[in-house]
Write an enzyme that holds these catalytic residues in place. Structure first.
Site, PDB file in Angstrom:
ATOM      1  CB  SER A  41      -0.867   0.063   1.265  1.00  0.00           C
ATOM      2  OG  SER A  41      -1.673  -1.062   1.358  1.00  0.00           O
ATOM      3  CG  HIS A  92      -3.810  -1.902  -2.782  1.00  0.00           C
ATOM      4  ND1 HIS A  92      -2.915  -2.653  -2.066  1.00  0.00           N
ATOM      5  CD2 HIS A  92      -4.549  -1.263  -1.864  1.00  0.00           C
ATOM      6  CE1 HIS A  92      -3.118  -2.462  -0.769  1.00  0.00           C
ATOM      7  NE2 HIS A  92      -4.105  -1.631  -0.619  1.00  0.00           N
ATOM      8  CG  HIS A 135      -4.682  -7.599   0.017  1.00  0.00           C
ATOM      9  ND1 HIS A 135      -4.642  -6.658  -0.989  1.00  0.00           N
ATOM     10  CD2 HIS A 135      -3.701  -7.266   0.883  1.00  0.00           C
ATOM     11  CE1 HIS A 135      -3.679  -5.793  -0.741  1.00  0.00           C
ATOM     12  NE2 HIS A 135      -3.077  -6.135   0.384  1.00  0.00           N
ATOM     13  CE1 TYR A 176      -8.579  -6.168   1.222  1.00  0.00           C
ATOM     14  CE2 TYR A 176      -6.721  -6.808   2.604  1.00  0.00           C
ATOM     15  CZ  TYR A 176      -7.297  -5.943   1.673  1.00  0.00           C
ATOM     16  OH  TYR A 176      -6.569  -4.902   1.206  1.00  0.00           O
ATOM     17  CD  GLU A 177      -7.998  -7.499  -3.300  1.00  0.00           C
ATOM     18  OE1 GLU A 177      -8.400  -6.996  -4.360  1.00  0.00           O
ATOM     19  OE2 GLU A 177      -6.801  -7.772  -3.086  1.00  0.00           O
ATOM     20  CB  ALA A 230       0.740  -0.433   4.856  1.00  0.00           C
ATOM     21  CG  MET A 247      -5.241  -7.041   6.808  1.00  0.00           C
ATOM     22  SD  MET A 247      -6.572  -5.964   6.291  1.00  0.00           S
ATOM     23  CE  MET A 247      -6.911  -5.063   7.814  1.00  0.00           C
ATOM     24  CB  SER A 248      -0.433  -8.479   2.489  1.00  0.00           C
ATOM     25  OG  SER A 248       0.559  -7.633   3.026  1.00  0.00           O
ATOM     26  CG  ASN A 294      -2.367   1.694  11.658  1.00  0.00           C
ATOM     27  OD1 ASN A 294      -2.006   1.247  10.570  1.00  0.00           O
ATOM     28  ND2 ASN A 294      -2.980   0.953  12.546  1.00  0.00           N
ATOM     29  CG  HIS A 329      -7.574   2.302   3.099  1.00  0.00           C
ATOM     30  ND1 HIS A 329      -6.563   1.356   3.176  1.00  0.00           N
ATOM     31  CD2 HIS A 329      -7.698   2.599   1.798  1.00  0.00           C
ATOM     32  CE1 HIS A 329      -6.124   1.094   1.955  1.00  0.00           C
ATOM     33  NE2 HIS A 329      -6.793   1.841   1.096  1.00  0.00           N
TER      34      HIS A 329
END
Ligand code: HPA
Length: 317
Positions: free
Chosen positions: A38, A71, A95, A97-98, A125, A231-232, A255, A289
């Site tokens: 990201s 992305h 990803h 989650y997609e 990220a 998440m990756s 973050n 995000h």
């Protein structure tokens, strides 16, 4: 018509052949693949203008289409740095989650293997769990927690594809020590302002997403030994290691994950708070995000500098 099992090898071969057919002689043998997370795709702008080949994921047979804003999906081949090292950049990734299967999430990694790539640098990220990390810090990963994998959601589940690797690959040495040592050396060489940004080593926890973690989940991950959460990356790294690709991975802390318990609603001080005070508390440290993309933009240059320095040193030796 599936990417699973024996088909995965045939499909990846088909895709690799297609990609190779689009590359001029000078780019036929990329040495290193760099997966840009990201907001970290800026590396693309630092490669030589010529020769350069950009293939949109949408035009590559069998490639997954990425659906997340911020992305873009491009497979870019070019020469990087003063020594003109041939590289392959994956700008944007699929990803889990997609909704992609683990086979699709890791498909590009296998194509990289068939293109002859020996080293993969993976960036992402991530949320910082380690209390010593600040937004904008870079974490060189030295291990991971594959939470999904421990319960069976694993990219190597299914018949083993012997062409790529063994049934039971070890991961205890997944994060290449020599590459990590090179990273710290390169970081020193760059002499960046340590007040602004520090380089750490840490453990990455892979979660499925797409929701960010609750406070209790953040505390749990911290207790389990994670320094960052994202998440990756982990599926790609496992498939890369299965195929014998050397791996180096970086998280950019975009973050700080919230570890404190937050407001519980049964305390007199909470009853006495104004609506504004309450809102302020509730929004403290909430991941979003937009914030993730902004922190990425600012730190991206230093991350790019670091990657280029590592590549350059690697080429010298
Ligand atoms: N959690 C999970 N993934 C992330 C985060 C986070 O806090 N920040 C960026 N990617």
């Amino acid at each position: 018509d599936t990417l699973t099992g024996p088909n995965a090898y045939a499909r990846a071969s088909e895709t690799a052949a297609y990609v190779r057919s689009k590359l001029p002689e000078a780019l036929q043998k990329p040495k290193v693949a760099i997966v840009c997370g990201s907001g970290l795709g800026g590396l693309v702008d630092t490669i030589e203008a010529e020769p350069k080949v950009e293939l949109a994921y949408s035009t590559i047979p069998n490639f997954p289409q990425s659906t997340v804003q911020g992305h873009a999906g491009n497979f870019v081949f070019g020469l990087i740095g003063p020594q003109k090292i041939p590289v392959a950049l994956l700008v944007g990734r699929a990803h889990f989650y997609e909704g992609h299967t683990m086979d699709l999430v890791t498909f590009a990694t296998r194509v990289c293997k068939l293109l002859g790539i020996g080293t993969m640098i993976v960036t992402n990220a991530a949320g910082g769990l380690n209390e010593n990390y600040e937004v904008g810090d870079i974490v060189c990963l030295n291990d991971h927690l594959n939470l999904a994998g421990l319960v069976g959601i694993h990219p190597l589940r299914g018949p083993n594809i012997d062409e790529f690797g063994v049934r039971f690959p070890p991961l205890s040495d997944a994060y290449d020590l020599d590459m990590r040592r090179r990273t710290h050396k390169a970081w020193k060489k760059l002499g960046l302002d340590q007040q602004k940004r520090r380089l750490h080593e840490g453990v990455y926890a892979f979660v499925g997403g797409p929701s960010y973690e609750t406070r209790a989940e953040c505390r749990m991950l911290r207790i389990l030994g994670a320094d960052v959460v994202g998440m990756s990356t982990v599926p790609e790294i496992i498939v890369a290691r299965h195929a014998g690709i050397r791996v180096l991975a970086f998280s950019l802390v975009t973050n700080k994950a919230v570890l404190d318990t937050g407001l519980r609603g049964n305390d007199d001080t909470i009853q006495a708070m104004s609506k504004t005070e309450l809102d302020e508390h509730l929004n403290k440290g909430k991941a979003n995000h937009q914030e993730v993309l902004e922190a990425g933009r600012e730190a991206a240059k230093d991350m790019q500098g670091l990657v280029k320095q590592i590549l350059s040193d690697l080429h010298e030796d």
